[in-house]
Design a protein around this motif. Structure first.
Motif, mmCIF file in Angstrom:
data_model
loop_
_atom_site.group_PDB
_atom_site.id
_atom_site.type_symbol
_atom_site.label_atom_id
_atom_site.label_comp_id
_atom_site.label_asym_id
_atom_site.label_seq_id
_atom_site.Cartn_x
_atom_site.Cartn_y
_atom_site.Cartn_z
ATOM 1 N N GLY A 171 -1.729 -37.723 49.170
ATOM 2 C CA GLY A 171 -0.577 -36.921 49.559
ATOM 3 C C GLY A 171 -0.038 -37.327 50.919
ATOM 4 O O GLY A 171 -0.497 -38.295 51.533
ATOM 5 N N PHE A 172 0.938 -36.578 51.410
ATOM 6 C CA PHE A 172 1.580 -36.892 52.682
ATOM 7 C C PHE A 172 0.725 -36.419 53.850
ATOM 8 O O PHE A 172 0.029 -35.416 53.758
ATOM 9 N N ASN A 173 0.804 -37.151 54.960
ATOM 10 C CA ASN A 173 0.131 -36.662 56.165
ATOM 11 C C ASN A 173 1.040 -35.677 56.890
ATOM 12 O O ASN A 173 2.093 -35.290 56.366
ATOM 13 N N ALA A 174 0.679 -35.299 58.115
ATOM 14 C CA ALA A 174 1.393 -34.229 58.814
ATOM 15 C C ALA A 174 2.860 -34.547 59.085
ATOM 16 O O ALA A 174 3.692 -33.634 59.166
ATOM 17 N N VAL A 175 3.202 -35.830 59.220
ATOM 18 C CA VAL A 175 4.596 -36.181 59.532
ATOM 19 C C VAL A 175 5.323 -36.835 58.355
ATOM 20 O O VAL A 175 6.504 -37.177 58.460
ATOM 21 N N GLY A 176 4.637 -37.038 57.250
ATOM 22 C CA GLY A 176 5.263 -37.661 56.092
ATOM 23 C C GLY A 176 6.360 -36.798 55.505
ATOM 24 O O GLY A 176 6.218 -35.584 55.387
ATOM 25 N N ASP A 177 7.472 -37.421 55.150
ATOM 26 C CA ASP A 177 8.626 -36.711 54.608
ATOM 27 C C ASP A 177 8.716 -36.956 53.107
ATOM 28 O O ASP A 177 8.941 -38.079 52.666
ATOM 29 N N ALA A 178 8.580 -35.887 52.317
ATOM 30 C CA ALA A 178 8.637 -36.004 50.857
ATOM 31 C C ALA A 178 10.005 -36.464 50.375
ATOM 32 O O ALA A 178 10.152 -36.930 49.238
ATOM 33 N N GLY A 179 11.006 -36.348 51.238
ATOM 34 C CA GLY A 179 12.351 -36.782 50.867
ATOM 35 C C GLY A 179 12.633 -38.224 51.237
ATOM 36 O O GLY A 179 13.704 -38.741 50.929
ATOM 37 N N LYS A 180 11.693 -38.877 51.913
ATOM 38 C CA LYS A 180 11.902 -40.251 52.347
ATOM 39 C C LYS A 180 10.803 -41.157 51.795
ATOM 40 O O LYS A 180 10.079 -41.834 52.531
ATOM 41 N N VAL A 202 6.426 -46.813 50.196
ATOM 42 C CA VAL A 202 6.324 -46.539 51.628
ATOM 43 C C VAL A 202 6.925 -45.170 51.918
ATOM 44 O O VAL A 202 8.056 -44.882 51.516
ATOM 45 N N VAL A 203 6.159 -44.333 52.617
ATOM 46 C CA VAL A 203 6.612 -42.997 53.008
ATOM 47 C C VAL A 203 6.963 -43.026 54.496
ATOM 48 O O VAL A 203 6.138 -43.404 55.328
ATOM 49 N N PHE A 204 8.188 -42.620 54.822
ATOM 50 C CA PHE A 204 8.633 -42.590 56.211
ATOM 51 C C PHE A 204 8.397 -41.221 56.828
ATOM 52 O O PHE A 204 8.208 -40.219 56.123
ATOM 53 N N ALA A 205 8.441 -41.198 58.150
ATOM 54 C CA ALA A 205 8.235 -39.952 58.890
ATOM 55 C C ALA A 205 9.448 -39.048 58.775
ATOM 56 O O ALA A 205 10.576 -39.506 58.568
ATOM 57 N N SER A 206 9.218 -37.738 58.945
ATOM 58 C CA SER A 206 10.267 -36.754 58.722
ATOM 59 C C SER A 206 11.451 -36.904 59.677
ATOM 60 O O SER A 206 12.576 -36.594 59.322
ATOM 61 N N LYS A 207 11.213 -37.374 60.913
ATOM 62 C CA LYS A 207 12.297 -37.468 61.890
ATOM 63 C C LYS A 207 12.925 -38.856 61.944
ATOM 64 O O LYS A 207 13.786 -39.110 62.775
ATOM 65 N N SER A 208 12.496 -39.750 61.075
ATOM 66 C CA SER A 208 13.011 -41.116 61.139
ATOM 67 C C SER A 208 14.404 -41.214 60.532
ATOM 68 O O SER A 208 14.733 -40.533 59.561
ATOM 69 N N LYS A 209 15.232 -42.041 61.131
ATOM 70 C CA LYS A 209 16.551 -42.373 60.579
ATOM 71 C C LYS A 209 16.434 -43.782 60.018
ATOM 72 O O LYS A 209 16.229 -44.740 60.760
ATOM 73 N N ILE A 210 16.525 -43.908 58.712
ATOM 74 C CA ILE A 210 16.160 -45.149 58.036
ATOM 75 C C ILE A 210 17.374 -46.054 57.855
ATOM 76 O O ILE A 210 18.442 -45.601 57.454
ATOM 77 N N ALA A 211 17.202 -47.320 58.177
ATOM 78 C CA ALA A 211 18.264 -48.309 58.035
ATOM 79 C C ALA A 211 17.751 -49.481 57.220
ATOM 80 O O ALA A 211 16.551 -49.612 56.967
ATOM 81 N N MET A 212 18.670 -50.352 56.798
ATOM 82 C CA MET A 212 18.279 -51.504 55.987
ATOM 83 C C MET A 212 17.212 -52.343 56.676
ATOM 84 O O MET A 212 16.251 -52.791 56.061
ATOM 85 N N ASN A 213 17.357 -52.543 58.001
ATOM 86 C CA ASN A 213 16.365 -53.351 58.714
ATOM 87 C C ASN A 213 14.998 -52.681 58.709
ATOM 88 O O ASN A 213 13.967 -53.349 58.637
ATOM 89 N N ASN A 214 14.970 -51.336 58.800
ATOM 90 C CA ASN A 214 13.702 -50.626 58.731
ATOM 91 C C ASN A 214 13.044 -50.820 57.371
ATOM 92 O O ASN A 214 11.836 -51.011 57.268
#
Length: 257
Positions: A180-189, A227-239
């Protein structure tokens, strides 16, 4: 420390967690190559990959090209197969697909297995035995070990790693395998990468909506990278490109004996 962190530290690479943290600082006013994924139109944005091909954002991932209507993945090098010929026990063999994609069987010799489904290979072996040696042979193949049926799960999950999956595995199954997700993992990302021809496709899935029944639970195939990104991250193509590179590199290092 999970296998990805150990592998990256050994290789002198930054951790994926650090990359995801840096992505939180990405500007929403970047150029098209770094534009926020939320603003990208499906199939309209792509970026070149270092190893060739391109990474392309899509709304939903299609089944891999080499599956049969998306139902069965092909065999690959290093898969271990149990080949049984009904009522002809002396022809039964456990064989491994070699680096060139072939197996060797009694009487009929070398046959190409890689790239074919189990059903296709069964039919070809039956035809080969039936041509000279047996009347109406009945061949059954069981995949004892499958290298191709492994996925990589990385980013903000409890247990990043490489996991074997069944032929009917779903995205929710994959997330569960990783704890599952850790404390900062975003289920929407949650981003799933998949090989498709000469390119890599990537799609964003919202696991909260899937669990709520608002969206379908997509099938996961061997070779996929999640790959699961953090909840506060703003994701871009380079990321997305960098995350794929780090996850893939760590996976290759982790499986070296």
């Amino acid at each position: 420390m999970n296998i990805f962190d150990r592998a990256r530290n050994n290789a002198g690479m930054p951790t994926l967690a650090a990359l995801l943290a840096l992505s939180a600082c990405a500007s929403s006013s970047s150029t098209s190559s770094t534009a926020s994924v939320e603003a990208l139109q499906p199939t309209s944005s792509s970026t070149a990959l270092a190893g060739g091909g391109a990474l392309q954002v899509v709304k939903d991932l299609p089944a891999p090209q080499n599956t049969q209507n998306g139902s069965e993945q092909p065999l690959s090098a290093n898969d271990v197969l149990e080949v049984s010929v009904f009522q002809v026990d002396n022809l039964n063999r456990t064989v491994q697909v070699d680096a060139s994609g072939q197996i060797s069987l009694p009487l009929i010799g070398a046959m190409t297995a890689a790239g074919k489904t189990v059903r296709q290979l069964e039919k070809e072996i039956e035809t080969a035995y039936g041509a000279k040696y047996l009347q109406s042979p009945d061949v059954t193949i069981f995949v004892k070990e499958s290298v191709g049926q492994r996925i990589t799960v990385d980013g903000e999950v409890d247990r990043a790693g490489i996991y074997p999956v069944s032929s009917s595995a779903s995205l929710l199954d994959a997330i569960a395998l990783a704890g599952g997700f850790n404390a900062v993992g975003d289920a929407g990302k949650v981003f799933v990468y998949r090989n498709f021809g000469q390119s890599r496709l990537v799609a964003n899935y919202n696991v909260e909506e899937i669990r709520a029944g608002k969206n379908r639970n997509p099938r996961i195939y061997g070779g996929d990278v999640i790959v699961v990104f953090a909840s506060k991250s703003k994701i871009a193509m380079n990321n997305l490109k960098d995350a794929l590179g780090l996850a893939s590199s760590a996976a290759r290092i982790a499986v070296i004996p």
